[in-house]
Design an enzyme around this catalytic site. Structure first.
Site, PDB file in Angstrom:
ATOM      1  N   ASP A  29      -5.072   1.022  -3.726  1.00  0.00           N
ATOM      2  CA  ASP A  29      -4.813   0.027  -2.689  1.00  0.00           C
ATOM      3  C   ASP A  29      -4.448  -1.299  -3.376  1.00  0.00           C
ATOM      4  O   ASP A  29      -5.104  -1.725  -4.317  1.00  0.00           O
ATOM      5  CB  ASP A  29      -6.065  -0.155  -1.813  1.00  0.00           C
ATOM      6  CG  ASP A  29      -5.759  -0.921  -0.530  1.00  0.00           C
ATOM      7  OD1 ASP A  29      -5.942  -0.340   0.553  1.00  0.00           O
ATOM      8  OD2 ASP A  29      -5.347  -2.107  -0.612  1.00  0.00           O
ATOM      9  N   ILE A  30      -3.400  -1.940  -2.901  1.00  0.00           N
ATOM     10  CA  ILE A  30      -2.885  -3.157  -3.539  1.00  0.00           C
ATOM     11  C   ILE A  30      -3.796  -4.369  -3.291  1.00  0.00           C
ATOM     12  O   ILE A  30      -3.725  -5.357  -4.030  1.00  0.00           O
ATOM     13  CB  ILE A  30      -1.430  -3.437  -3.058  1.00  0.00           C
ATOM     14  CG1 ILE A  30      -0.655  -4.220  -4.105  1.00  0.00           C
ATOM     15  CG2 ILE A  30      -1.393  -4.093  -1.706  1.00  0.00           C
ATOM     16  CD1 ILE A  30      -0.409  -3.506  -5.385  1.00  0.00           C
ATOM     17  N   HIS A  93      -3.868   7.337   6.231  1.00  0.00           N
ATOM     18  CA  HIS A  93      -4.375   7.143   4.871  1.00  0.00           C
ATOM     19  C   HIS A  93      -5.893   7.141   4.895  1.00  0.00           C
ATOM     20  O   HIS A  93      -6.506   6.547   5.771  1.00  0.00           O
ATOM     21  CB  HIS A  93      -3.833   5.859   4.236  1.00  0.00           C
ATOM     22  CG  HIS A  93      -3.921   4.643   5.106  1.00  0.00           C
ATOM     23  ND1 HIS A  93      -3.050   4.408   6.156  1.00  0.00           N
ATOM     24  CD2 HIS A  93      -4.783   3.610   5.090  1.00  0.00           C
ATOM     25  CE1 HIS A  93      -3.374   3.269   6.742  1.00  0.00           C
ATOM     26  NE2 HIS A  93      -4.416   2.760   6.126  1.00  0.00           N
ATOM     27  N   HIS A  95      -9.080   5.840   2.977  1.00  0.00           N
ATOM     28  CA  HIS A  95      -9.563   4.888   1.973  1.00  0.00           C
ATOM     29  C   HIS A  95     -10.714   5.538   1.223  1.00  0.00           C
ATOM     30  O   HIS A  95     -11.678   5.998   1.854  1.00  0.00           O
ATOM     31  CB  HIS A  95     -10.127   3.628   2.644  1.00  0.00           C
ATOM     32  CG  HIS A  95      -9.139   2.765   3.359  1.00  0.00           C
ATOM     33  ND1 HIS A  95      -8.561   1.655   2.776  1.00  0.00           N
ATOM     34  CD2 HIS A  95      -8.641   2.812   4.616  1.00  0.00           C
ATOM     35  CE1 HIS A  95      -7.753   1.056   3.652  1.00  0.00           C
ATOM     36  NE2 HIS A  95      -7.784   1.747   4.782  1.00  0.00           N
TER      37      HIS A  95
HETATM   38  P1  5GP Z   1      -5.396  -0.052   7.291  1.00  0.00           P
HETATM   39  O1  5GP Z   1      -4.064   0.344   7.883  1.00  0.00           O
HETATM   40  O2  5GP Z   1      -6.284   1.135   7.038  1.00  0.00           O
HETATM   41  O3  5GP Z   1      -6.080  -1.122   8.083  1.00  0.00           O
HETATM   42  O4  5GP Z   1      -5.122  -0.726   5.868  1.00  0.00           O
HETATM   43  C1  5GP Z   1      -3.973  -0.471   5.124  1.00  0.00           C
HETATM   44  C2  5GP Z   1      -4.283  -0.625   3.646  1.00  0.00           C
HETATM   45  O5  5GP Z   1      -3.075  -0.432   2.924  1.00  0.00           O
HETATM   46  C3  5GP Z   1      -4.830  -2.005   3.251  1.00  0.00           C
HETATM   47  O6  5GP Z   1      -6.060  -1.844   2.556  1.00  0.00           O
HETATM   48  C4  5GP Z   1      -3.727  -2.599   2.364  1.00  0.00           C
HETATM   49  O7  5GP Z   1      -4.225  -3.373   1.288  1.00  0.00           O
HETATM   50  C5  5GP Z   1      -2.981  -1.373   1.876  1.00  0.00           C
HETATM   51  N1  5GP Z   1      -1.559  -1.623   1.651  1.00  0.00           N
HETATM   52  C6  5GP Z   1      -0.693  -2.209   2.510  1.00  0.00           C
HETATM   53  N2  5GP Z   1       0.553  -2.261   1.959  1.00  0.00           N
HETATM   54  C7  5GP Z   1       0.449  -1.674   0.745  1.00  0.00           C
HETATM   55  C8  5GP Z   1       1.394  -1.422  -0.307  1.00  0.00           C
HETATM   56  O8  5GP Z   1       2.585  -1.738  -0.217  1.00  0.00           O
HETATM   57  N3  5GP Z   1       0.927  -0.802  -1.414  1.00  0.00           N
HETATM   58  C9  5GP Z   1      -0.378  -0.424  -1.560  1.00  0.00           C
HETATM   59  N4  5GP Z   1      -0.726   0.167  -2.685  1.00  0.00           N
HETATM   60  N5  5GP Z   1      -1.308  -0.645  -0.595  1.00  0.00           N
HETATM   61  C10 5GP Z   1      -0.890  -1.274   0.535  1.00  0.00           C
END
Ligand code: 5GP
Length: 129
Positions: A29-30, A93, A95
């Site tokens: 995660d970035i 995704h 986590h």
């Molecule tokens: P959620 O959709 O579960 O709320 O969170 C999405 C997750 O994806 C976040 O923790 C965010 O940091 C991660 N994320 C969003 N864009 C990118 C990206 O371009 N690359 C990576 N590696 N992680 C990402």
């Protein structure tokens, strides 16, 4: 329109890759909650976890389990937590988050890592697979 994660799968956007097979990809995660915070995704672009077909759902869980075990070995932590949220990126995704305290599970407290640190963590986890 392709999600950002589909662009990562296609190699159009870089990632710190941890594991890959024909159907799934794991990468860091970035904006991690903790060192080693990893995302496991199906290559099939589906928005919500519960909309996955059963085979992809089970395959994703099995892939995530393998990656989670590798994180437990590679990263100093009390345990690896698993969460599915999906409010930011509409592509399923999982986590996998190394946890040492409840703070690591809140998504409110983040750690800053350098490019070199991301690379080192990804390769440490990969080496345990
Ligand atoms: P959620 O959709 O579960 O709320 O969170 C999405 C997750 O994806 C976040 O923790 C965010 O940091 C991660 N994320 C969003 N864009 C990118 C990206 O371009 N690359 C990576 N590696 N992680 C990402």
């Amino acid at each position: 329109m392709a999600t950002i994660f589909t662009k990562i799968i296609a190699g159009e956007i870089p990632c710190y890759k941890v594991a890959e097979d024909d159907n799934f990809l794991a990468f860091l995660d970035i904006n991690p909650n903790a060192k080693g915070h990893t995302l496991c995704i199906p290559k099939k672009e589906v928005d919500k976890l519960l909309d996955l077909d059963e085979g992809t759902y089970s395959g994703l869980m099995s892939f995530s389990r393998k990656v989670g075990k590798a994180i437990e070995e590679a990263i100093d932590c009390n345990r690896v937590g698993m969460a599915v949220i999906g409010l930011e990126v509409p592509h399923v995704h999982v986590h996998l988050i190394p946890l040492n305290s409840m703070k690591d599970a809140t998504f409110q407290s983040k750690v800053q890592l350098s490019d070199a640190e991301f690379k080192e963590i990804a390769s440490k986890i990969s080496a345990k697979l």
